[in-house]
Write a protein that holds these residues in place. Structure first.
Motif, PDB file in Angstrom:
ATOM      1  N   LEU A  53       0.827  -1.203   0.000  1.00  0.00           N
ATOM      2  CA  LEU A  53       0.000   0.000   0.000  1.00  0.00           C
ATOM      3  C   LEU A  53       0.863   1.254   0.000  1.00  0.00           C
ATOM      4  CD1 LEU A  53      -2.611  -1.040   2.736  1.00  0.00           C
ATOM      5  CD2 LEU A  53      -2.661  -1.530   0.281  1.00  0.00           C
ATOM      6  N   GLY A  54       0.293   2.329  -0.495  1.00  0.00           N
ATOM      7  CA  GLY A  54       0.987   3.603  -0.488  1.00  0.00           C
ATOM      8  C   GLY A  54       0.256   4.598  -1.369  1.00  0.00           C
ATOM      9  N   ALA A  58       4.376   6.569  -4.590  1.00  0.00           N
ATOM     10  CA  ALA A  58       5.158   6.033  -3.474  1.00  0.00           C
ATOM     11  C   ALA A  58       6.240   5.065  -3.932  1.00  0.00           C
ATOM     12  CB  ALA A  58       4.232   5.339  -2.473  1.00  0.00           C
ATOM     13  N   GLY A  59       6.098   4.483  -5.123  1.00  0.00           N
ATOM     14  CA  GLY A  59       7.093   3.543  -5.634  1.00  0.00           C
ATOM     15  C   GLY A  59       6.561   2.138  -5.855  1.00  0.00           C
ATOM     16  N   LYS A  60       5.265   1.938  -5.680  1.00  0.00           N
ATOM     17  CA  LYS A  60       4.693   0.590  -5.795  1.00  0.00           C
ATOM     18  C   LYS A  60       4.874   0.017  -7.202  1.00  0.00           C
ATOM     19  CE  LYS A  60       0.510   1.850  -4.658  1.00  0.00           C
ATOM     20  NZ  LYS A  60       0.757   3.318  -4.629  1.00  0.00           N
ATOM     21  N   LEU A 223       4.398   1.866   1.685  1.00  0.00           N
ATOM     22  CA  LEU A 223       5.467   2.652   1.081  1.00  0.00           C
ATOM     23  C   LEU A 223       5.124   4.133   1.127  1.00  0.00           C
ATOM     24  CD1 LEU A 223       6.459   0.795  -2.229  1.00  0.00           C
ATOM     25  CD2 LEU A 223       7.945   1.199  -0.272  1.00  0.00           C
ATOM     26  N   LYS A 224       6.153   4.937   1.369  1.00  0.00           N
ATOM     27  CA  LYS A 224       5.998   6.390   1.293  1.00  0.00           C
ATOM     28  C   LYS A 224       7.299   6.969   0.775  1.00  0.00           C
ATOM     29  CE  LYS A 224       5.054  10.562   4.022  1.00  0.00           C
ATOM     30  NZ  LYS A 224       4.811  11.085   5.382  1.00  0.00           N
ATOM     31  N   ARG A 252      -2.973   7.573   9.433  1.00  0.00           N
ATOM     32  CA  ARG A 252      -2.112   7.951  10.555  1.00  0.00           C
ATOM     33  C   ARG A 252      -0.638   7.753  10.220  1.00  0.00           C
ATOM     34  NH1 ARG A 252      -4.878   6.245  16.308  1.00  0.00           N
ATOM     35  NH2 ARG A 252      -7.040   6.792  15.789  1.00  0.00           N
ATOM     36  N   ILE A 253      -0.315   6.623   9.586  1.00  0.00           N
ATOM     37  CA  ILE A 253       1.079   6.336   9.262  1.00  0.00           C
ATOM     38  C   ILE A 253       1.597   7.276   8.185  1.00  0.00           C
ATOM     39  CG2 ILE A 253       2.612   4.599   8.256  1.00  0.00           C
ATOM     40  CD1 ILE A 253       0.836   2.483   9.660  1.00  0.00           C
ATOM     41  N   MET A 254       0.796   7.550   7.162  1.00  0.00           N
ATOM     42  CA  MET A 254       1.232   8.425   6.080  1.00  0.00           C
ATOM     43  C   MET A 254       1.461   9.860   6.562  1.00  0.00           C
ATOM     44  SD  MET A 254       1.702   6.656   3.348  1.00  0.00           S
ATOM     45  CE  MET A 254       2.145   5.218   4.303  1.00  0.00           C
ATOM     46  N   HIS A 255       0.697  10.290   7.576  1.00  0.00           N
ATOM     47  CA  HIS A 255       0.832  11.655   8.080  1.00  0.00           C
ATOM     48  C   HIS A 255       1.795  11.765   9.243  1.00  0.00           C
ATOM     49  CE1 HIS A 255      -2.809  12.217   5.627  1.00  0.00           C
ATOM     50  NE2 HIS A 255      -2.463  13.505   5.601  1.00  0.00           N
TER      51      HIS A 255
END
Length: 264
Positions: A53-54, A58-60, A223-224, A252-255
């Motif tokens: 996910l991303g 993000a590079g996926k 991925l970010k 939450r993780i992306m921010h």
């Protein structure tokens, strides 16, 4: 031996000049290269249903392209079922089926002809029984003799899935396979893919429909900006981040990258 493996993979796309036809004119500056992946290490074990996910960019897709041999890593190595994607590319590609995001098809063939042609790329010339089974399970049996250009967008996407499966690869990569398709296709596709997973096929899924990933995937990487910022089982991610569901945890993780440290 893992189904998929990336070992310290980085990918930097070369810079493009700002000038016309690649020539710099006086006063123009060279544009920097774009780093799509930054030291990514990841393994997916045989039989897993794995989510990647991303956000967009993000590079996926770059990661998938490297695994499929469509792009070369700037550094690091990647393998499919133990076969290096560069030095043992024939076996690596034979072990992999990829459903791309884009609708790519040849308008001059029927659905069945398209699948027979795809079979021929892998030396399979008596594959009609398996083709019939794929057509039935993807709801394409009544379109077998229809020309590709006559199909709707959703039906074309079903054919892309069929093409990825026609050589019975042990590893299947689905790059946003349900983007813009109807509920019926999504349900039909997931029933068939889940069955293949239970039969031992490894599945790697990218999707922006996070409810799909939460319901289907046992383990998830996020991925970010070309880096893995989260990697764990779906249940563990939800427990550690404290989100109500995977979408909440993803936001939450992306921010806030400190919300969860990447784990191996």
């Amino acid at each position: 031996m893992s189904a998929l493996s990336l070992n310290h993979v980085s990918k930097v796309y070369p810079p493009r000049s700002a000038g016309w036809r690649g020539l710099l004119r006086p006063g123009m500056k060279q544009r920097p290269g774009f780093q799509a992946l930054n030291d990514v290490s990841l393994t997916v074990e045989h039989g897993e249903f794995f989510g990647l996910l991303g956000p967009n960019g993000a590079g996926k897709t770059t990661m998938i392209s490297i695994l499929a041999g469509l792009a070369h890593a700037t550094s690091g190595s990647a393998s499919v079922c133990g076969h290096d994607v560069v030095t043992d590319y024939k076996e690596a590609r034979r072990s992999l089926g990829v459903v791309p995001q884009e609708l790519v098809y040849d308008p001059f063939f029927t659905v069945r002809e398209t699948l027979r042609l795809q079979s021929g790329y892998f030396g399979l010339h008596n594959n009609d029984d398996w083709i019939d089974e794929i057509l039935y399970n993807l709801g394409l049996d009544d379109k077998a003799n229809a020309n590709m250009r006559a199909l709707s967008g959703g039906m074309k996407r079903r054919v892309l899935v069929a093409q990825a499966l026609v050589h019975r690869p042990p590893v299947i990569i689905l790059d946003e396979p349900t983007a813009g398709v109807d509920v019926d296709l999504r349900r039909t596709l997931w029933e068939f893919i889940s069955r293949l997973n239970k039969e031992g096929h490894t599945i790697l899924l990218t999707t922006h429909y996070l409810e799909e990933a939460e319901a289907l995937c046992g383990r998830i990487a996020m991925l970010k900006s070309g880096r893995i910022v989260a990697l764990d089982t779906t249940e563990a991610l939800l427990a550690r981040v404290g989100g109500a569901d995977l979408e909440d945890a993803f936001v939450r993780i992306m921010h806030n990258e400190d919300a969860l440290k990447a784990s191996a």
